[in-house]
Design a protein around this motif. Structure first.
Motif, short mmCIF file in Angstrom:
data_model
loop_
_atom_site.label_atom_id
_atom_site.label_comp_id
_atom_site.label_asym_id
_atom_site.label_seq_id
_atom_site.Cartn_x
_atom_site.Cartn_y
_atom_site.Cartn_z
N ILE A 107 50.19 7.16 59.31
CA ILE A 107 49.53 6.55 58.07
C ILE A 107 48.44 7.63 57.41
O ILE A 107 47.61 8.18 58.07
CB ILE A 107 48.98 5.40 58.43
N ASN A 108 48.80 7.99 56.18
CA ASN A 108 47.87 8.73 55.39
C ASN A 108 47.60 7.98 54.06
O ASN A 108 48.50 8.19 53.02
CB ASN A 108 48.22 10.20 55.28
N GLN A 109 46.57 7.25 53.87
CA GLN A 109 46.60 6.36 52.70
C GLN A 109 45.16 6.38 52.32
O GLN A 109 44.03 6.52 52.86
CB GLN A 109 46.63 4.82 53.29
N SER A 110 45.22 6.63 50.63
CA SER A 110 43.83 6.75 50.06
C SER A 110 43.53 4.90 49.53
O SER A 110 44.48 4.20 49.33
CB SER A 110 44.01 7.38 48.83
N LEU A 111 42.24 4.87 50.04
CA LEU A 111 41.59 3.43 49.74
C LEU A 111 40.23 3.65 48.95
O LEU A 111 39.66 4.74 48.91
CB LEU A 111 41.45 2.62 51.08
N ASN A 112 39.69 2.62 48.37
CA ASN A 112 38.39 2.63 47.85
C ASN A 112 37.53 1.53 48.36
O ASN A 112 38.15 0.30 48.36
CB ASN A 112 38.50 2.40 46.31
N ASP A 113 36.38 1.77 48.55
CA ASP A 113 35.59 0.81 49.21
C ASP A 113 34.71 -0.06 47.87
O ASP A 113 35.42 0.05 46.87
CB ASP A 113 34.27 1.38 49.88
N ILE A 114 34.17 -1.07 48.35
CA ILE A 114 33.61 -2.03 47.40
C ILE A 114 32.85 -1.34 46.29
O ILE A 114 32.84 -1.85 44.84
CB ILE A 114 32.79 -3.06 48.11
N ASP A 154 29.45 6.70 58.46
CA ASP A 154 29.01 5.79 59.53
C ASP A 154 29.50 4.44 59.12
O ASP A 154 28.72 3.37 59.81
CB ASP A 154 27.68 5.73 59.63
N VAL A 155 30.43 3.95 58.33
CA VAL A 155 31.10 2.86 58.03
C VAL A 155 32.50 2.93 58.39
O VAL A 155 33.36 3.70 58.15
CB VAL A 155 30.89 2.61 56.50
N SER A 156 32.84 1.78 59.23
CA SER A 156 34.09 1.68 59.62
C SER A 156 35.29 0.90 58.74
O SER A 156 34.83 -0.20 58.18
CB SER A 156 34.27 0.79 61.00
N TYR A 157 36.48 1.49 58.47
CA TYR A 157 37.34 0.96 57.43
C TYR A 157 38.74 0.78 58.34
O TYR A 157 38.99 1.74 59.19
CB TYR A 157 37.46 1.84 56.29
N TYR A 159 36.89 -3.64 55.20
CA TYR A 159 35.56 -2.96 55.17
C TYR A 159 34.59 -3.77 55.85
O TYR A 159 34.68 -5.08 56.03
CB TYR A 159 35.15 -2.55 53.98
N PRO A 160 33.14 -3.54 56.18
CA PRO A 160 32.22 -4.26 56.59
C PRO A 160 32.03 -5.46 55.68
O PRO A 160 31.77 -5.20 54.66
CB PRO A 160 30.98 -3.27 56.64
N GLU A 161 32.14 -6.57 56.03
CA GLU A 161 31.99 -7.80 55.61
C GLU A 161 32.88 -8.19 54.21
O GLU A 161 32.63 -8.95 53.46
CB GLU A 161 30.53 -7.99 55.04
N VAL A 162 33.91 -7.18 54.17
CA VAL A 162 34.58 -7.36 53.07
C VAL A 162 36.18 -7.44 53.35
O VAL A 162 36.42 -6.40 54.08
CB VAL A 162 34.37 -6.25 51.79
N SER A 163 37.03 -7.92 52.87
CA SER A 163 38.30 -7.96 53.24
C SER A 163 39.28 -8.10 51.55
O SER A 163 38.82 -8.93 51.00
CB SER A 163 38.89 -9.07 54.06
N SER A 164 40.24 -7.33 51.79
CA SER A 164 41.12 -7.59 50.52
C SER A 164 42.62 -7.38 50.92
O SER A 164 43.02 -6.43 51.90
CB SER A 164 40.92 -6.22 49.62
#
Length: 183
Positions: free
Chosen positions: A34-41, A84-87, A124-129
């Protein structure tokens, strides 16, 4: 695109049923890449580049040369740490493909092309999409038919989603054949 795909699959189904079609069901497991681009909140872009376990269950209908195959799969859960944030992203979905096969004795090779209807659960921390996407998929494989009803096969499949995203699987599987003419 969807109308053309349905027409192609319907045509293949018609010809395979009229040519001593054989039905099969199977399962496989392996590794996904898996090599995927994502965007955080906040809209910041980052990459998830990970290998993880994958599995699928599938079935198909076809004759010695042409067929249709479909199934359900889990590509797995990939994770990364950025600043330092886990995705993490989990990918599952359905697929359907036209399949061409060549037999040389009990050994066979195949290629397939179709559509992957994926569901991506990004956390993401405290967020799900949740995101759904339909993309072109294709694969290559080889195997051996043991007797008239049992096969072992290895295959590689590309489930490319969008421009910079590359998702593929490599798996080893088995299938049992029912009815129809002899392969």
């Amino acid at each position: 695109m969807k109308k053309h795909l349905l027409f192609l699959l319907g045509t293949l189904l018609f010809f395979t049923v009229n040519a001593q079609a054989q039905f099969y069901v199977g399962a496989s497991g392996g590794n996904s890449f898996i090599n995927q681009s994502l965007n955080d909140i906040n809209g910041n872009s980052f990459k998830v580049d990970d290998n993880t376990g994958s599995w699928k269950i599938y079935g198909g209908l076809g004759n010695k040369f042409l067929g249709v195959e479909g199934g359900y799969r889990s590509v797995g859960t990939a994770s990364t740490v950025a600043n330092d944030v886990s995705y993490e992203t989990s990918i599952t979905g359905w697929d359907v493909a036209a399949k061409g096969t060549i037999h040389i004795g009990p050994v066979f090779g195949f290629a397939k092309a179709g559509a992957f209807f994926g569901q991506y659960d990004n956390r993401y921390p405290e967020v799900s999409s949740m995101q759904k996407d339909t993309s072109f998929m294709w694969g290559l494989g080889a195997g051996v038919l043991l007797g008239d009803t049992f096969e072992i096969r290895m295959e590689w499949e590309s489930l490319n989603l969008q421009g910079s995203n590359n998702i593929s699987t490599l798996s080893l599987g088995t299938a049992i054949h029912f009815g129809g003419g002899k392969n």
